[in-house]
Design a protein around this motif. Structure first.
Motif, PDB file in Angstrom:
ATOM      1  N   THR A 314       1.915  17.660  -9.404  1.00 15.21           N
ATOM      2  CA  THR A 314       0.513  19.093  -9.410  1.00 15.21           C
ATOM      3  C   THR A 314       1.392  18.916  -7.505  1.00 15.21           C
ATOM      4  OG1 THR A 314      -0.653  19.512 -10.948  1.00 15.21           O
ATOM      5  CG2 THR A 314      -0.952  19.578  -8.678  1.00 15.21           C
ATOM      6  N   ARG A 315       0.610  17.247  -7.107  1.00 14.53           N
ATOM      7  CA  ARG A 315       0.677  17.167  -5.390  1.00 14.53           C
ATOM      8  C   ARG A 315       2.465  17.304  -5.158  1.00 14.53           C
ATOM      9  NH1 ARG A 315      -2.235  12.839  -7.946  1.00 14.53           N
ATOM     10  NH2 ARG A 315      -0.352  10.984  -7.311  1.00 14.53           N
ATOM     11  N   ARG A 316       3.596  17.316  -5.599  1.00 14.70           N
ATOM     12  CA  ARG A 316       4.730  17.745  -5.292  1.00 14.70           C
ATOM     13  C   ARG A 316       4.890  18.720  -5.472  1.00 14.70           C
ATOM     14  NH1 ARG A 316       9.587  13.959  -7.727  1.00 14.70           N
ATOM     15  NH2 ARG A 316       9.696  13.257  -5.840  1.00 14.70           N
ATOM     16  N   ILE A 317       4.409  19.904  -6.487  1.00 14.54           N
ATOM     17  CA  ILE A 317       4.337  21.295  -6.385  1.00 14.54           C
ATOM     18  C   ILE A 317       3.708  21.708  -5.283  1.00 14.54           C
ATOM     19  CG2 ILE A 317       3.948  22.803  -7.317  1.00 14.54           C
ATOM     20  CD1 ILE A 317       4.225  21.762 -10.170  1.00 14.54           C
ATOM     21  N   GLN A 318       2.179  21.459  -5.369  1.00 14.39           N
ATOM     22  CA  GLN A 318       1.078  21.494  -3.502  1.00 14.39           C
ATOM     23  C   GLN A 318       2.115  21.765  -2.552  1.00 14.39           C
ATOM     24  OE1 GLN A 318      -2.278  19.692  -4.591  1.00 14.39           O
ATOM     25  NE2 GLN A 318      -3.225  20.974  -5.986  1.00 14.39           N
ATOM     26  N   LYS A 319       2.765  20.751  -2.636  1.00 14.08           N
ATOM     27  CA  LYS A 319       3.403  20.396  -0.837  1.00 14.08           C
ATOM     28  C   LYS A 319       4.489  21.081  -0.531  1.00 14.08           C
ATOM     29  CE  LYS A 319       4.482  16.151   0.260  1.00 14.08           C
ATOM     30  NZ  LYS A 319       5.250  14.784   0.262  1.00 14.08           N
ATOM     31  N   GLN A 346      15.718  18.481  -5.468  1.00 11.70           N
ATOM     32  CA  GLN A 346      16.717  19.484  -5.423  1.00 11.70           C
ATOM     33  C   GLN A 346      16.223  20.619  -4.288  1.00 11.70           C
ATOM     34  OE1 GLN A 346      19.587  19.885  -8.659  1.00 11.70           O
ATOM     35  NE2 GLN A 346      19.544  17.841  -8.659  1.00 11.70           N
ATOM     36  N   ILE A 347      15.437  21.270  -4.962  1.00 11.18           N
ATOM     37  CA  ILE A 347      14.680  21.699  -4.547  1.00 11.18           C
ATOM     38  C   ILE A 347      14.155  21.916  -2.991  1.00 11.18           C
ATOM     39  CG2 ILE A 347      12.483  23.874  -4.620  1.00 11.18           C
ATOM     40  CD1 ILE A 347      12.140  23.266  -7.906  1.00 11.18           C
ATOM     41  N   ALA A 348      13.667  20.572  -2.953  1.00 12.16           N
ATOM     42  CA  ALA A 348      12.743  19.720  -1.560  1.00 12.16           C
ATOM     43  C   ALA A 348      14.172  19.984  -0.499  1.00 12.16           C
ATOM     44  CB  ALA A 348      11.794  19.001  -1.659  1.00 12.16           C
ATOM     45  N   ILE A 349      15.752  19.419  -0.950  1.00  9.03           N
ATOM     46  CA  ILE A 349      16.882  19.838  -0.351  1.00  9.03           C
ATOM     47  C   ILE A 349      17.488  20.763   0.714  1.00  9.03           C
ATOM     48  CG2 ILE A 349      19.031  18.930  -0.102  1.00  9.03           C
ATOM     49  CD1 ILE A 349      18.233  16.641  -2.185  1.00  9.03           C
ATOM     50  N   ARG A 353      17.034  23.528   4.358  1.00 10.95           N
ATOM     51  CA  ARG A 353      18.179  24.026   4.792  1.00 10.95           C
ATOM     52  C   ARG A 353      18.210  25.037   4.872  1.00 10.95           C
ATOM     53  NH1 ARG A 353      21.290  23.698   0.526  1.00 10.95           N
ATOM     54  NH2 ARG A 353      21.907  21.439   0.512  1.00 10.95           N
ATOM     55  N   MET A 354      17.296  25.483   3.726  1.00 13.96           N
ATOM     56  CA  MET A 354      16.796  27.431   3.681  1.00 13.96           C
ATOM     57  C   MET A 354      16.379  27.556   5.548  1.00 13.96           C
ATOM     58  SD  MET A 354      14.923  29.554   1.305  1.00 13.96           S
ATOM     59  CE  MET A 354      13.279  29.132   2.378  1.00 13.96           C
ATOM     60  N   GLY A 355      14.918  25.929   5.672  1.00 13.93           N
ATOM     61  CA  GLY A 355      13.913  25.927   6.657  1.00 13.93           C
ATOM     62  C   GLY A 355      14.830  26.237   8.554  1.00 13.93           C
ATOM     63  N   SER A 356      16.042  25.006   7.872  1.00 10.88           N
ATOM     64  CA  SER A 356      16.929  25.244   9.594  1.00 10.88           C
ATOM     65  C   SER A 356      17.183  27.058   9.490  1.00 10.88           C
ATOM     66  CB  SER A 356      17.588  23.775   9.245  1.00 10.88           C
ATOM     67  OG  SER A 356      16.388  22.682   9.240  1.00 10.88           O
ATOM     68  N   ASN A 357      18.304  26.873   8.418  1.00  8.88           N
ATOM     69  CA  ASN A 357      18.893  28.296   8.923  1.00  8.88           C
ATOM     70  C   ASN A 357      18.512  29.223   9.323  1.00  8.88           C
ATOM     71  OD1 ASN A 357      21.352  26.814   8.111  1.00  8.88           O
ATOM     72  ND2 ASN A 357      21.057  27.537   6.154  1.00  8.88           N
ATOM     73  N   MET A 358      16.621  29.568   8.442  1.00  6.87           N
ATOM     74  CA  MET A 358      15.942  30.764   9.555  1.00  6.87           C
ATOM     75  C   MET A 358      15.102  30.364  10.542  1.00  6.87           C
ATOM     76  SD  MET A 358      13.872  31.233   5.643  1.00  6.87           S
ATOM     77  CE  MET A 358      12.969  32.919   6.181  1.00  6.87           C
ATOM     78  N   GLU A 359      15.363  28.980  11.152  1.00  7.84           N
ATOM     79  CA  GLU A 359      14.627  28.683  12.456  1.00  7.84           C
ATOM     80  C   GLU A 359      15.373  28.863  14.204  1.00  7.84           C
ATOM     81  OE1 GLU A 359      12.234  25.634  14.421  1.00  7.84           O
ATOM     82  OE2 GLU A 359      12.871  24.908  13.091  1.00  7.84           O
ATOM     83  N   GLU A 360      16.814  28.472  13.221  1.00  7.30           N
ATOM     84  CA  GLU A 360      17.918  29.140  14.166  1.00  7.30           C
ATOM     85  C   GLU A 360      18.245  31.016  14.003  1.00  7.30           C
ATOM     86  OE1 GLU A 360      22.794  28.137  15.051  1.00  7.30           O
ATOM     87  OE2 GLU A 360      21.685  26.935  13.447  1.00  7.30           O
ATOM     88  N   LEU A 361      18.213  31.568  12.950  1.00 10.97           N
ATOM     89  CA  LEU A 361      18.650  32.657  12.972  1.00 10.97           C
ATOM     90  C   LEU A 361      17.176  33.230  13.760  1.00 10.97           C
ATOM     91  CD1 LEU A 361      20.003  34.817  12.236  1.00 10.97           C
ATOM     92  CD2 LEU A 361      19.247  34.838   9.857  1.00 10.97           C
TER      93      LEU A 361
END
Length: 572
Positions: A314-319, A346-349, A353-361
């Motif tokens: 649960t702690r991992r999913i809540q993160k 793998q979901i975290a990785i 990656r998605m967050g970095s791309n969205m922030e740059e865009l």
């Protein structure tokens, strides 16, 4: 190096699921609890039903007590013999004083309740005795008797209905007649017959207060928060007993309630009780606690193990969920760090990656949009009519030629102030106070030009001076009035600035020639004709900076004048 063993996420969920299957032992406890609760509920129901029967018997005792009064009159043969004779004079007086009145007084003392005893007689040789009560319920104060002639009621609907229903000799009937409903009373009606001859000689009516008759109906005998209701044959509520402050309305439509009922024989009514389920929950509380204690001991070890395993995942999913919520709120700097190489890692990785791309865009699009917006604002501001400068310089030239140094000095000073405030160090925004100073500088120049033909009035709320606004929004509206609003040789202009809740409102009002609705529509069309270009320019700049909910509105009537209103939000 030792090779790490990565357990798939699905297998990690299977382990607590298998452990939770052991909790099936609780089924036995739940079954025992349900059986015990049902037994308690049935026992409580029987006890409550018994209480209702006691109330019913108490009410029956009261009604029987009243019926015994009418039966005493019905089987009083000496009274029947006296009423059978129609002699007047002394015999009539003796019948009243020695037979009829003592009999009625004895019956009044038969019961402790306040009752009203009315006797309607066929024998009209006997005088009537009655009280004149027009408003007050007579049973509130005392018990008494009255004597009437039967002719008084023979034409009433209730008496004809009583005769039509074929009431047999010796039988009585409970009914609300005359003022009974208004006074909260009910009457027992019984024919008074000559038993020997089988002929009706009158009617007996015994009135009693409903609350006295039903004084045993008390919700406290059932339980807290319960409701007792007495219903008549038509389903109308005769009496309701419920806790003070209980919910108003029909208790029969309330959810989660047990309904018990008992008929009230003789009256033709029904006694109903509405018991909330919470009453049964209290009775089942002890059984529930014991059952839970046994189940808790059995499940304690399994619960601790299940909580530890589920808490780990649960702690991992809540993160992950927390990072997604941060993205939803616009914070794209959030990142997730998980050890291992399972599905969650793998979901975290992928998420990082998605967050970095969205922030740059988003950063690129935001910068581009901001630059475009600033360029549009600067372009729109640059379109302010430059002819004003040429006209003002021409006026300065004429004042210099005529040697009017004072006016020349004022015009030059106001012109310098006008352009100093217009430039505003290249800023798009200014304060409301500076924007008003800018408009006053423009008006001062125009007042020198037009002289006494132009009158300008100011109505400024001091509270708005420190708020921010787009610059150069008032001067174009005043300039528009000076160019198009002249109606004769004079013109009056009023500038109003006020605060309305979370908005600031500017008004430029003139008493000029006015305009029709078609002209107003052409002015406010974004790509409309050249007419009213200055007003449309102001409206475009406000909407571009503050949004479509703000801008310019126009109200005008031909020959009366025009009011141009600007609305902007309150922002410091």
């Amino acid at each position: 190096m030792r090779r790490k063993v990565n357990i798939p996420f699905g297998y990690k969920l299977i382990l607590p699921y298998v452990l939770c299957l052991l909790m099936a032992v609780l089924t036995v406890g739940l079954f025992a609890y349900a059986h015990s609760v049902n037994s308690l509920r049935e026992k409580t129901r029987e006890n409550l039903q018994g209480t209702l029967r006691q109330m019913r018997d108490n009410i029956r005792y009261r009604t029987d007590d009243i019926e015994r009064i009418t039966n005493s009159l019905y089987y009083n043969y000496s009274l029947q013999n006296a009423l059978r004779r129609y002699d007047q004079g002394w015999y009539s007086y003796e019948t009243m004083t020695k037979t009829l009145m003592p009999a009625l007084e004895n019956l009044l003392n038969y019961t402790a309740s306040n009752i009203g005893l009315s006797l309607y007689l066929q024998n009209e040789t006997l005088p009537e005795i009655f009280y004149k009560d027009e408003e007050q319920n007579p049973l509130l104060s005392t018990k008494r008797y009255e004597i009437y002639h039967l002719a008084r009621i023979q034409d009433t609907d209730w008496y004809r209905l009583l005769q039509f229903s074929g009431t047999l000799p010796g039988l009585s009937r409970w009914q609300q007649i005359l003022r009974d409903k208004e006074d909260g009373n009910i009457s027992l009606l019984q024919r008074l017959d000559d038993v020997q001859r089988g002929k009706e000689i009158g009617l007996v009516r015994v009135s009693v207060q409903i609350r006295d008759l039903l004084d045993s109906v008390d919700y406290r005998k059932i339980g807290e928060y319960s409701t007792l209701v007495v219903l008549d044959a038509s389903g109308r509520t005769v009496l309701q007993s419920s806790p003070e402050g209980a919910e108003e309305g029909n208790p029969r439509t309330a959810p989660d309630r047990l309904v018990l009922s008992e008929p009230l024989y003789g009256l033709g009514w029904q006694l109903q009780s509405y018991i909330p389920d919470s009453l049964f929950d209290q009775s089942a509380g002890e059984v529930r606690r014991m059952t839970l204690l046994v189940c808790l001991v059995s499940a304690l070890v399994l619960a601790v193990l299940g909580i530890w395993v589920s808490g780990y995942f649960t702690r991992r999913i809540q993160k992950i969920v927390g990072s997604l919520n941060a993205f939803h709120d616009g914070d794209f700097h959030k990142r997730i760090r998980f050890k291992g190489n399972d599905e969650l890692a793998q979901i975290a990785i992928a998420f990082n990656r998605m967050g970095s791309n969205m922030e740059e865009l988003i950063h690129k699009n935001y910068v581009a949009d901001l630059q475009k917006k600033e360029a549009e604002l600067e372009s729109l501001q640059a379109q302010i009519n430059p002819h004003f400068l040429y006209n003002t310089l021409s006026s300065i030239n004429r004042l210099a030629q005529f040697g009017d140094i004072d006016k020349l000095h004022i015009m030059v000073q106001e012109l310098a102030k006008f352009y100093r405030l217009s430039l505003n160090r290249g800023e798009i925004l200014t304060t409301v106070g500076k924007e008003i100073e800018h408009a006053k500088a423009y008006v001062a120049i125009q007042c020198i030009k037009y002289g006494e033909r132009l009158s300008v009035y100011y109505d400024i709320d001091p509270e708005v001076l420190e708020y921010a606004t787009v610059k150069l929004i008032l001067q174009p509206l005043i300039e528009n009035a000076l160019e198009h609003a002249w109606f004769g040789t004079t013109l009056g202009i009023r500038l109003v600035v006020e605060k309305r809740e979370a908005e600031i409102v500017f008004k430029v009002v003139d008493n000029g020639v006015g305009m029709n609705a078609d002209t107003i529509r052409q002015i406010l069309v974004p790509e409309g004709p050249r007419i009213g270009y200055g007003i449309r320019n102001v409206d475009s700049r406000i909407k571009l900076h503050h949004g479509s909910g703000y801008g310019v509105t126009i109200a005008s009537r031909s020959g009366i004048g025009t009011c141009i209103q600007i609305t902007i939000p309150c922002r410091m």
